[in-house]
Design an enzyme around this catalytic site. Structure first.
Site, mmCIF file in Angstrom:
data_model
loop_
_atom_site.group_PDB
_atom_site.id
_atom_site.type_symbol
_atom_site.label_atom_id
_atom_site.label_comp_id
_atom_site.label_asym_id
_atom_site.label_seq_id
_atom_site.Cartn_x
_atom_site.Cartn_y
_atom_site.Cartn_z
ATOM 1 C CE LYS A 1 -1.993 3.266 5.462
ATOM 2 N NZ LYS A 1 -2.873 1.969 6.157
ATOM 3 C CE LYS B 1 -7.682 -0.238 1.006
ATOM 4 N NZ LYS B 1 -6.438 -0.261 2.273
ATOM 5 C CD GLU C 1 -8.582 -5.317 3.449
ATOM 6 O OE1 GLU C 1 -8.957 -5.657 2.021
ATOM 7 O OE2 GLU C 1 -9.090 -4.779 4.153
ATOM 8 C CB SER C 2 -5.321 -3.803 8.600
ATOM 9 O OG SER C 2 -6.222 -3.076 7.796
ATOM 10 C CD GLU D 1 -11.935 -3.127 4.090
ATOM 11 O OE1 GLU D 1 -10.924 -2.680 3.614
ATOM 12 O OE2 GLU D 1 -12.158 -2.326 5.072
ATOM 13 C CG ASN E 1 -9.730 -3.590 7.588
ATOM 14 O OD1 ASN E 1 -8.402 -3.880 7.900
ATOM 15 N ND2 ASN E 1 -10.247 -2.614 7.204
ATOM 16 C CD GLU F 1 -3.203 0.638 1.987
ATOM 17 O OE1 GLU F 1 -3.958 0.040 1.273
ATOM 18 O OE2 GLU F 1 -3.262 1.017 3.313
HETATM 19 O O1 LIG Z 1 -1.366 -0.148 7.180
HETATM 20 P P1 LIG Z 1 -1.823 -1.426 7.521
HETATM 21 O O2 LIG Z 1 -2.311 -1.685 9.060
HETATM 22 O O3 LIG Z 1 -0.920 -2.481 6.999
HETATM 23 O O4 LIG Z 1 -3.298 -1.671 6.769
HETATM 24 C C1 LIG Z 1 -3.261 -1.596 5.190
HETATM 25 C C2 LIG Z 1 -4.860 -1.554 4.827
HETATM 26 O O5 LIG Z 1 -5.184 -2.738 5.385
HETATM 27 C C3 LIG Z 1 -5.484 -0.280 5.349
HETATM 28 O O6 LIG Z 1 -5.123 0.715 5.024
HETATM 29 C C4 LIG Z 1 -7.089 -0.404 5.085
HETATM 30 C C5 LIG Z 1 -7.890 -1.173 5.149
HETATM 31 N N1 LIG Z 1 -9.035 -1.004 4.694
HETATM 32 C C6 LIG Z 1 -9.327 0.268 4.396
HETATM 33 C C7 LIG Z 1 -10.256 1.133 3.896
HETATM 34 C C8 LIG Z 1 -9.903 2.393 3.691
HETATM 35 C C9 LIG Z 1 -8.670 2.829 4.060
HETATM 36 C C10 LIG Z 1 -7.621 1.998 4.417
HETATM 37 C C11 LIG Z 1 -8.001 0.849 4.467
#
Ligand SMILES: O=P(O)(O)OC[C@@H](O)[C@@H](O)c1c[nH]c2ccccc12
Length: 392
Positions: free
Chosen positions: A179, A240, A346-347, A289, A311, A177
């Protein structure tokens, strides 16, 4: 007409030869399912269907109605959903019935009853997005966006790239990502060059890239998406964004996206179905998601879903728990396999153990931002995340 109102589903399966023009379809549609169509058309086009002249605006309405008419034969609208709309429920009631807690404020028009206060950050983001999208649409109507799409190069196969990477490396394919900041973590990287970051991600084995386009909360932009696309990066790109309107999907395509994010915690089933169809028409992949079991079960019932993201971050309060992926997949691995759905974790993934944990839970891809973007060379950081070089 009365019998149609009593039994809209009967009408929905009839192909009426007298529908010779879009206008006729609109009028007819509004006649037998007035609330359903007025809400949907308002939702998807942001225009009022009650006025019907030959203005460009009304032509757009007509074309939306026409598209919706096609869906009827596609079993897009089932009788239950139509009845829900017809019974006078608002978009927020429909969403609430599906367990969605995020409400639409329907801004910039004042909400009925007025005085709504957002309950959490995601709701705040969505309400701001409603205003932003209205302004974007005024500046660039969908017809102009469609014009841009005509000149755009074909999309790349997002799911194929994930599957190929998984087969090649034996570890979950990486969606890395791009970001700069997030509402939960603030600025993640001061020295932020999206193209340079994208390039190092690609060189170090990312299968796909995720480009944040929300500006207010994530300091991203559609320009970043476009820049990365035009820089010769080969990885498929996920836009995104907080999508609440079809216009955004067209715009994402025009700016070089190969995939878009649809958040089940924000979008009722009927929106997801409609948006999936639009994605298919534009050659885009939809990453849907989910955060909880109810959302996952809703999404698993929708035909044509090929890519689901789980997520680990609760977008309403930012709490991260990577065992969420395991919890949601536990009893659903077989149905996901039967449907050939690819699942993305995710995340909150930081270490090879984290990646292994979600891999063991059943994911074949991961979406990672923070743990890579914060390192001096985000691409080289991929080795640390997987415990090995995945670029070969
Ligand atoms: O930075 P992380 O914890 O690795 O997460 C990435 C991504 O999953 C996260 O940015 C995200 C998951 N769903 C979203 C929806 C909108 C914006 C951002 C996201």
């Amino acid at each position: 007409m009365e019998s149609l109102l009593a039994n809209p589903s009967a009408k929905l399966s009839i192909s009426n030869p007298s529908f010779t023009s879009r206008r006729a379809i609109l009028t007819e549609s509004l006649h037998f399912a007035p609330r359903y169509f007025s809400n949907s058309i308002r939702m998807t086009s942001g225009l009022s269907p009650l006025r019907c002249t030959n203005s460009p605006e009304d032509k757009e309405i007509s074309s939306v109605a026409s598209a919706m008419y096609e869906y009827q034969t596609d079993e897009f609208i089932n009788a239950k959903e139509v009845r829900e709309w017809e019974s006078g429920k608002s978009i927020n009631q429909i969403a609430a019935n599906q367990g969605i807690t995020i409400r639409r404020s329907c801004r910039p028009a004042p909400p009925a009853g007025g005085g709504m206060v957002p309950r959490n950050i995601l709701e705040q983001i969505i309400w701001d997005k409603e205003v932003e999208v209205t302004q974007f649409k005024q500046r660039m109507p969908r017809k102009n966006v469609e014009h841009l799409i005509k000149d755009a190069s074909p999309t790349r196969d997002f799911i194929r790239a994930l599957k190929d990477s998984y087969l090649r490396t034996g570890v979950p394919a990486l969606i890395a990502e791009v970001k700069k900041a997030s509402p939960s973590r603030g600025i993640l990287r001061e020295n932020f060059d999206p193209v340079e970051i994208a390039r190092t991600y690609e060189q170090n084995g990312a299968a796909c890239l995720s480009i944040l386009t929300d500006t207010k909360y994530f300091q991203g932009s559609f320009e970043n998406l476009e820049k990365v696309r035009k820089a010769g990066i080969k990885c498929p790109l996920l836009c995104k964004e907080f999508i609440i309107d079809l216009w955004q999907i067209y715009y994402a395509r025009a700016k070089g996206a190969d995939a878009v994010l649809l958040i089940a915690g924000v979008l009722p089933d009927i929106d997801i179905k409609y948006m999936l169809k639009t994605c298919r028409e534009l050659g885009l992949t939809a990453l849907i998601e989910v955060y909880n079991e109810r959302e996952l079960d809703r999404v698993l019932k929708i035909n044509g879903v090929q890519l689901i993201g789980i997520n680990n971050r609760n977008l309403e309060n930012f709490v991260v728990d990577i065992s969420n992926t395991q919890k949601l997949l536990e009893n659903r691995i077989q149905v996901i396999k039967d449907k050939d759905i690819t699942v993305v974790g995710e995340s909150g993934l930081f270490t090879p153990d984290d990646v292994k944990f979600v891999h063991d839970s059943g994911v074949k891809a991961v979406l990672v931002g923070e743990s890579l973007i914060k390192q001096e060379d985000p691409g080289l950081a991929i080795r640390g995340l997987f415990g090995k070089d995945i670029s070969k």
